[in-house]
Design an enzyme around this catalytic site. Structure first.
Site, mmCIF file in Angstrom:
data_model
loop_
_atom_site.group_PDB
_atom_site.id
_atom_site.type_symbol
_atom_site.label_atom_id
_atom_site.label_comp_id
_atom_site.label_asym_id
_atom_site.label_seq_id
_atom_site.Cartn_x
_atom_site.Cartn_y
_atom_site.Cartn_z
ATOM 1 N N LYS A 195 -1.827 -14.671 3.945
ATOM 2 C CA LYS A 195 -1.372 -15.255 2.688
ATOM 3 C C LYS A 195 -1.214 -16.789 2.753
ATOM 4 O O LYS A 195 -2.227 -17.477 2.779
ATOM 5 C CB LYS A 195 -0.112 -14.522 2.215
ATOM 6 C CG LYS A 195 -0.444 -13.026 1.995
ATOM 7 C CD LYS A 195 0.569 -12.214 1.260
ATOM 8 C CE LYS A 195 -0.039 -10.859 0.879
ATOM 9 N NZ LYS A 195 0.495 -9.696 1.530
ATOM 10 N N ASP A 198 5.783 -8.817 11.307
ATOM 11 C CA ASP A 198 4.698 -9.020 10.356
ATOM 12 C C ASP A 198 5.197 -10.014 9.311
ATOM 13 O O ASP A 198 5.892 -9.658 8.370
ATOM 14 C CB ASP A 198 4.300 -7.684 9.721
ATOM 15 C CG ASP A 198 3.239 -7.864 8.637
ATOM 16 O OD1 ASP A 198 2.881 -9.026 8.340
ATOM 17 O OD2 ASP A 198 2.783 -6.848 8.087
ATOM 18 N N TYR A 240 4.530 -2.479 4.668
ATOM 19 C CA TYR A 240 3.071 -2.481 4.573
ATOM 20 C C TYR A 240 2.520 -3.477 5.585
ATOM 21 O O TYR A 240 2.985 -4.614 5.659
ATOM 22 C CB TYR A 240 2.634 -2.886 3.159
ATOM 23 C CG TYR A 240 1.140 -2.907 2.957
ATOM 24 C CD1 TYR A 240 0.396 -1.724 2.981
ATOM 25 C CD2 TYR A 240 0.456 -4.104 2.737
ATOM 26 C CE1 TYR A 240 -0.981 -1.739 2.795
ATOM 27 C CE2 TYR A 240 -0.923 -4.126 2.539
ATOM 28 C CZ TYR A 240 -1.640 -2.936 2.568
ATOM 29 O OH TYR A 240 -2.996 -2.963 2.381
#
Ligand code: PLP
Length: 428
Positions: free
Chosen positions: A267, A239, A144
């Site tokens: 995050k 990522d 994702y």
């Protein structure tokens, strides 16, 4: 446990917000039931609107690596807020957090801040396409990278093939430039390079996957991708929105000693405020506006509150030499407890873990990619989830998510959790 007020709040939310939530996985569609509404949080605990105390294993899906309402972060935000919350002008804070992030992460010279992990990944592939002057990217099924069009692509019927949109609103035109490979399957990547000579701008990968449960790369897999990219003049994008500043100070580049060309963050880097970032070497970053031709911008990018929170967080992670070891030890302790509880009750399971990312799959076979992740028994997972929730343990409401361990957890909290798992295991 009572969820009366949460249930009522959900009904009210559904009237005015699609599905009652601002991000789909919060809606409990994967596990059934209605979501728990958070009221406050401190350290390892979240308190819900019915005043239940939950030990939190999501931690805002990763950012609260040192626990909720972590004092240095709270103080930094409050102090900044008193002096203005947004200027649309550069601030010294941005240079400070940029310098610190660059000093912690290997192989990057410059970094740009955005407002989410989605924005970071979206901008990273635009930069890669602009720099390489090629259109196509390779992504892996089950990884994702946020919700921008190029990433909402699913595998076709073949093993690795041209993607098709997996959401209405994503055009075929966009989908044709996203090629799909299988995680941990080097041959699937080679086949795409062979079929698309000189067309592939970049590979983007979660170097430790966390969005199909936790799936580690097989030994040598990341190195092999590095070599393939070098041989084909393509860029390798890590990522690290989930893994960055979580698995090691320098993320997966440091952990597995592989260099990426562009690294994406989110995050943890925002300390719980909306922040993303992407970073690379001078020559690639200087391809961005206003120096270079690739456009990228943001009214609230580098927002002072967000930068203050992120800086306070990174400073602690940079100065506390033991933090990543402690996180690893706590998660290892939890892993052993879960294993014993499930084994003692003859439950079929697989546990994957890297550092403070861990996932429990109700399947006997190794989980190495999206296909094997999908084999887990979802009915057992649902019972496991709701059983734990009833015991005051909050894990992600989906079988495809990693748990995020926080340093605020004490060994008493971990024992409490393991005892709850022993109880729930008897009911599975
Ligand atoms: C969470 C996540 C994203 C998206 O970040 P948002 O801040 O939710 O937009 C991208 N990549 C990975 C690996 C993630 O875990």
């Amino acid at each position: 446990m009572i969820y009366q007020r949460s249930s009522q709040l959900f009904i009210e939310a559904e009237e005015v917000i699609p599905g009652g939530v601002n991000s789909p996985v919060r809606a409990f569609k994967g596990v059934g039931g209605t979501p728990v509404f958070a009221k406050s949080a401190k350290g390892a605990y979240v308190y819900d609107e019915d005043n239940n105390r939950l030990i939190d294993y999501i931690n805002s899906w990763g950012p609260m690596i040192l626990g909720h309402a972590y004092q240095p972060v709270v103080d930094a935000v409050i102090n900044r807020a008193k002096n203005g919350t947004s200027f649309g002008m550069p601030t010294e804070l941005e240079t400070k957090i940029a310098s610190l992030a660059i000093s912690m992460v290997p192989n990057i010279d410059k970094i740009r801040f955005v407002n989410s992990g989605t924005e970071a990944c979206m901008s990273a592939i635009r930069l890669a396409r602009g720099y390489a002057n090629r259109d196509k990217i390779i992504k892996f099924a089950g990884c994702y990278h946020g919700h921008s069009d190029s990433f909402l692509i699913q595998a076709g019927s073949g093993a690795s093939t041209f993607g098709t949109p997996n959401s209405p609103g994503v055009t075929q035109g966009t989908a044709k430039d996203t090629l799909l490979a299988n995680y941990n399957d080097l041959e699937s990547v080679k086949a795409l390079f062979d079929a698309n000579k000189n067309e592939i701008a970049a590979i983007i990968i979660e170097p430790v996957a966390g969005n199909m449960g936790c799936v580690p790369p097989k030994p040598g897999f990341l190195q092999a991708l590095r070599e393939l990219c070098d041989a084909n003049d393509s860029l390798l994008i890590f990522d690290e929105v989930m893994t960055g500043f979580r698995l090691a100070k320098g993320g997966v580049q440091e952990l597995y000693n592989v260099n990426a060309d562009i690294v994406c963050f989110g995050k943890v880097i925002g300390g719980g405020l909306p922040v993303g970032a992407f970073a690379s070497r001078h020559e690639i970053m200087n391809y961005l506006a206003p120096v270079g031709p690739v456009y990228q911008a943001g009214t609230l990018s580098g927002n002072p509150l967000a930068m203050a929170a992120g800086l306070a967080m990174l400073e602690v992670l940079n100065n506390d030499k033991e933090v990543f070891t402690r996180l690893d030890e706590k998660t290892s302790y939890l892993e052993n407890g879960i294993r014993k509880a499930l084994e003692d009750n003859n439950i079929i399971f697989t546990i994957n873990r890297v550092g403070s990312m861990i996932s429990v799959h109700f399947d006997e076979n190794p989980v190495v990619d999206f296909e094997t992740a999908k084999n887990g028994d979802n009915e057992t997972f649902k019972k496991f989830f709701h059983g734990l929730l009833h015991e005051g343990i909050y894990i992600a409401p989906s079988a495809y998510e990693s748990w995020f361990i926080t340093d605020a957890l004490t060994y008493e909290d971990l024992d409490f959790t393991i005892n709850a798992i022993v109880k729930v295991a008897k009911t599975l």
